[in-house]
Design a protein around this motif. Structure first.
Motif: not given
Length: 427
Positions: A325-340
């Motif tokens: 997947q595009p890195a922007a999508i995976t990174s933003l998805s990661f931040l939404s599920t890993h807010p710390t």
């Protein structure tokens, strides 16, 4: 003022990147997910997930750097009245970027062909005196220099591409060499910076500069190599050492080209370069963030034309190319599920942007050799601080390295003091 400015720059670089390194280390560790299973408890936490994309981290830092530089330029221009007097494009350096045709030097005097200011000229002359320039004489004056064949925009794109490539190459090299080898290689960064300044741009340095570079490089190498864990870390592959060499070569290209920019365009400031380079790096990284990329980029090598791929896997079929997947999508998805992860990411970006302000100020007024000397000795001074504060111990070999580094710094300080006294007597 020169000593005060250098002290502020050194303190800023040390402080900002000390905390930046802490944020970077935190980002390299796992973060807990909000979508963890119900049976997870504080007493028995499940392993978290690591940040998925270093490209996203680089983009975030480039974004923060451009905003920091823009804020600095606009605030300084508003405070001095230059924003109203000269206009926004001049303050941001856009006129110089798009319209400058180069500047010539003759007889120690700078003749500006397009858009120079007195402040920029003075800064360039300081850089020439501090770091050497093409055509510099023993007395510190300069001879005529031709109009540059390459435009400022071309040189900035060149430096931005180099800087974007350096980080991933360093990470890739670290997979094939030990960390002590990487640190030791980076400790020798002064050598390619000086060498490429001489070979590419025919910049002439005073003889004592070569002595200082040799002493500092030797001292830092002894300090890293003779520490308690300096000889550990496993074997180093030839491929990893080659990648490290390419990484150091790119670092030398980056710093020497930045020196050349300030030599050719004295009106161009460090903060203007920082703004333009950060924006260019964002443009370079944006396609890589938005487009799907191969999960294993080296797998592309197996799909080269048959005469080339025979040497890679002579008997096995080429593995399929799997796109992620595009890195922007995976990174933003990661931040939404890993807010710390948000807090260390913000600290990493903002501290990097703040540190870059001091870095570009140092390059503009003192040259890249001084900057690299500051960055390669940062770990040494951090260790010395820990000796004082936490009563850590250094090995005899490390103390010898400290002595050699301070000998090099002493030579530089002594020569500068002599030059200052000579100028004072002439005035």
């Amino acid at each position: 003022m020169g000593v005060v400015r250098l002290g502020i720059c050194v303190s800023g670089v040390y402080t900002a990147f000390l905390f930046w390194a802490i944020a970077q280390e935190r980002l390299s560790k796992p973060f807990p997910s909000t979508s963890a299973p119900i049976h997870q408890s504080p007493q028995h936490p499940l392993p978290g997930d690591k940040f998925p994309s270093p490209l996203f981290l680089n983009y975030a830092q480039a974004l923060a750097s451009s905003l920091s530089a823009l804020s600095y330029l606009l605030f300084s221009a508003w405070r001095s009245g230059a924003l109203k007097r000269d206009g926004l494009w001049t303050v941001l350096g856009v006129n110089t970027l798009l319209g400058a045709k180069g500047e010539t030097r003759a007889g120690g005097r700078t003749e500006v062909l397009a858009g120079a200011t007195a402040k920029g000229t003075a800064g360039a002359e300081q850089a020439v005196q501090a770091n050497g320039a093409a055509g510099k004489t023993k007395e510190g004056s300069t001879v005529a220099e031709p109009t540059p064949k390459r435009s400022l925009l071309f040189l900035l794109i060149q430096v931005s591409v180099f800087q974007t490539m350096a980080g991933p190459l360093g990470f890739l090299a670290l997979r094939h060499i030990s960390y002590p080898t990487m640190v030791l290689g980076k400790s020798c960064k002064l050598i390619p910076v000086m060498l490429l300044n001489v070979l590419l741009y025919r910049r002439k340095f005073s003889s004592h500069k070569y002595i200082v570079v040799a002493l500092v490089t030797l001292g830092i190498s002894l300090f890293m190599l003779l520490g308690p864990g300096g000889k550990k870390g496993g074997s180093d592959s030839a491929w990893g050492l080659a990648l490290l060499g390419i990484n150091l070569f790119i670092d030398g290209l980056t710093n020497s080209t930045q020196d050349q920019i300030f030599a050719l365009y004295p009106s161009y400031t460090g903060q203007q370069m920082m703004t333009h380079m950060s924006l260019l790096i964002q443009l370079i990284l944006l396609p890589a963030l938005l487009l799907p990329l191969p999960s294993h980029p080296l797998s592309l090598l197996h799909h080269l034309p048959s005469p080339l791929v025979v040497h890679l896997r002579p008997s096995l079929p080429a593995p399929p190319i799997v796109y992620s997947q595009p890195a922007a999508i995976t990174s933003l998805s990661f931040l939404s599920t890993h807010p710390t992860a948000l807090a260390p990411l913000a600290a990493y970006a903002l501290l990097g942007g703040l540190g870059q302000l001091f870095i570009f100020e140092t390059i503009q007024h003192f040259g890249s050799l001084t900057l690299v000397m500051v960055t390669v000795t940062r770990k040494l001074f951090t260790m010395l601080l820990s000796v004082v504060v936490f009563e850590h111990e250094l090995t005899p070999g490390q103390w010898a390295g400290v002595g050699v580094v301070f000998a090099g710094i002493g030579v530089e300080a002594g020569i500068k003091r002599r030059d200052v006294m000579r100028r004072a007597r002439r005035d």
